[in-house]
Design a protein around this motif. Structure first.
Motif, mmCIF file in Angstrom:
data_model
loop_
_atom_site.group_PDB
_atom_site.id
_atom_site.type_symbol
_atom_site.label_atom_id
_atom_site.label_comp_id
_atom_site.label_asym_id
_atom_site.label_seq_id
_atom_site.Cartn_x
_atom_site.Cartn_y
_atom_site.Cartn_z
ATOM 1 N N GLU A 253 0.917 -1.104 -0.075
ATOM 2 C CA GLU A 253 0.023 -0.141 -0.079
ATOM 3 C C GLU A 253 0.964 1.135 0.026
ATOM 4 O O GLU A 253 1.732 1.354 0.965
ATOM 5 C CB GLU A 253 -0.843 -0.001 1.032
ATOM 6 C CG GLU A 253 -1.861 -1.246 1.152
ATOM 7 C CD GLU A 253 -2.458 -1.431 2.619
ATOM 8 O OE1 GLU A 253 -3.534 -2.017 2.805
ATOM 9 O OE2 GLU A 253 -2.496 -0.360 3.297
ATOM 10 N N LEU A 254 0.701 2.216 -0.910
ATOM 11 C CA LEU A 254 1.482 3.208 -1.193
ATOM 12 C C LEU A 254 0.781 4.653 -0.869
ATOM 13 O O LEU A 254 -0.437 4.805 -1.092
ATOM 14 C CB LEU A 254 2.039 3.341 -2.690
ATOM 15 C CG LEU A 254 2.805 4.547 -2.825
ATOM 16 C CD1 LEU A 254 3.897 4.057 -4.331
ATOM 17 C CD2 LEU A 254 2.086 5.635 -3.396
ATOM 18 N N LYS A 255 1.565 5.450 -0.034
ATOM 19 C CA LYS A 255 0.776 6.843 0.282
ATOM 20 C C LYS A 255 1.691 7.621 -0.229
ATOM 21 O O LYS A 255 3.246 7.810 0.172
ATOM 22 C CB LYS A 255 0.779 6.731 1.805
ATOM 23 C CG LYS A 255 0.059 8.264 2.283
ATOM 24 C CD LYS A 255 -1.219 8.192 1.954
ATOM 25 C CE LYS A 255 -1.873 9.383 2.106
ATOM 26 N NZ LYS A 255 -3.390 9.526 1.476
ATOM 27 N N ALA A 256 1.427 8.758 -0.948
ATOM 28 C CA ALA A 256 2.362 9.690 -1.558
ATOM 29 C C ALA A 256 2.083 10.887 -0.607
ATOM 30 O O ALA A 256 0.851 11.578 -0.643
ATOM 31 C CB ALA A 256 2.109 9.934 -3.191
ATOM 32 N N TRP A 257 3.229 11.703 -0.372
ATOM 33 C CA TRP A 257 2.912 12.770 0.436
ATOM 34 C C TRP A 257 3.488 13.960 -0.039
ATOM 35 O O TRP A 257 4.590 13.869 -0.480
ATOM 36 C CB TRP A 257 3.745 12.597 2.157
ATOM 37 C CG TRP A 257 3.348 11.502 2.847
ATOM 38 C CD1 TRP A 257 3.957 10.053 2.623
ATOM 39 C CD2 TRP A 257 2.561 11.148 3.739
ATOM 40 N NE1 TRP A 257 3.386 9.191 3.272
ATOM 41 C CE2 TRP A 257 2.538 9.884 4.227
ATOM 42 C CE3 TRP A 257 1.488 11.871 4.441
ATOM 43 C CZ2 TRP A 257 1.641 9.283 5.154
ATOM 44 C CZ3 TRP A 257 0.819 11.418 5.488
ATOM 45 C CH2 TRP A 257 0.942 10.138 5.770
ATOM 46 N N SER A 258 2.893 15.173 -0.253
ATOM 47 C CA SER A 258 3.393 16.323 -0.843
ATOM 48 C C SER A 258 3.917 17.394 0.310
ATOM 49 O O SER A 258 3.051 17.714 1.039
ATOM 50 C CB SER A 258 2.208 16.981 -1.698
ATOM 51 O OG SER A 258 2.712 18.053 -2.454
ATOM 52 N N LEU A 259 5.176 17.490 0.144
ATOM 53 C CA LEU A 259 5.702 18.130 1.284
ATOM 54 C C LEU A 259 5.934 19.568 0.553
ATOM 55 O O LEU A 259 6.294 19.772 -0.565
ATOM 56 C CB LEU A 259 7.134 17.799 1.679
ATOM 57 C CG LEU A 259 7.170 16.599 2.846
ATOM 58 C CD1 LEU A 259 6.397 15.591 2.184
ATOM 59 C CD2 LEU A 259 8.495 16.108 3.227
#
Length: 259
Positions: A253-259
């Protein structure tokens, strides 16, 4: 939805996307499953390119190699694929199965010879790093040398820098203090954990967040919708919801975080 985080990020800098993963334990520590896991990794790298991810982070021990030579072979294959998709990567490769604490660990920590590695590469720098885990728990951290704890392991990504930790290093007070002392030069910290069960990663993550850093973690977990850990100076943004799921095996399961 890709979650946006802006705590501690320098104004004017463009968003950086970091993908962390929770991965099932199917094939974890199993030499015969490494090729299967590499195949899944290639699929995830391709999807990461589609999602415009800058850095993909896989857990500690995502791959198991029977020798240092095989670890280097796997590392080169990963490097070639990451270059193809122009996606930076931080991934754990073990050369021995991670067992319960023993006196052997203490000697290896003193000699800096633990058998667990963070393989990291970024197109911004184009250097393949093989960073060895320096300590395991809050109790054994005292056996790690000052030189090892002071080592900078920052991966340049676009116009930022991401510090890479291996599993239990996040409980090492000297390593944390060193990272916090460099917080103005860091966009975030990522921890490549081995297994979430009994791994109180949030405790170390909170310490770094209190020091002014955004901290993320990838880890193996038994169940579906495992916690995707994220702590910022403003508090926890952790979630169980993934952006993308790969059935595998292993399930990822992949979670993309935008910083």
């Amino acid at each position: 939805m890709i979650l946006k985080i802006h705590d501690g990020i320098k104004s004017g800098s463009k968003d950086m996307k970091i993908a962390t993963c929770t991965v099932s334990r199917d094939g974890f520590g199993d030499l015969s499953k490494s090729e299967e896991r590499i195949s899944l990794l290639y699929t995830v790298l391709s999807k990461s390119e589609d999602l415009h991810v800058d850095l993909l982070c896989l857990p500690g021990g995502y791959l198991m190699a029977k020798t240092i030579s095989e670890k280097e072979k796997f590392s080169q294959a990963i490097l070639n694929e990451a270059k193809k998709h122009n996606v930076a990567i931080a991934i754990g490769i073990d050369t021995e199965i991670k067992k319960n604490p023993s006196s052997d660990w203490l000697d290896r920590i003193k000699k800096n010879t633990l058998p667990w590695f963070a393989i990291s590469w970024s197109p911004t720098e184009n250097i393949l790093h093989s960073w060895r885990q320096r300590s395991v728990t809050g109790r054994d951290q005292k056996y790690s040398s000052d030189d090892a704890c002071a080592e900078e392991r920052a991966l340049p990504i676009s116009d930022g820098r991401i510090e890479v930790l291996m599993c239990g290093e996040i409980f090492n007070e000297r390593i944390r203090k060193n990272i916090v002392s460099r917080k103005d030069d860091l966009t975030a910290v990522v921890d490549l954990g081995h297994i979430s069960a009994g791994f109180r990663v949030w405790a170390g993550m909170k310490k770094l967040a209190e020091g002014g850093l955004t901290v993320l973690c990838s880890v193996h977990t038994d169940g579906r919708l495992g916690q995707k850990y994220c702590y910022t100076p403003s508090g926890s943004m952790s979630t169980r919801a993934p952006d993308t799921t790969f059935s595998g095996p292993p399930r990822l399961e992949l979670k993309a975080w935008s910083l």
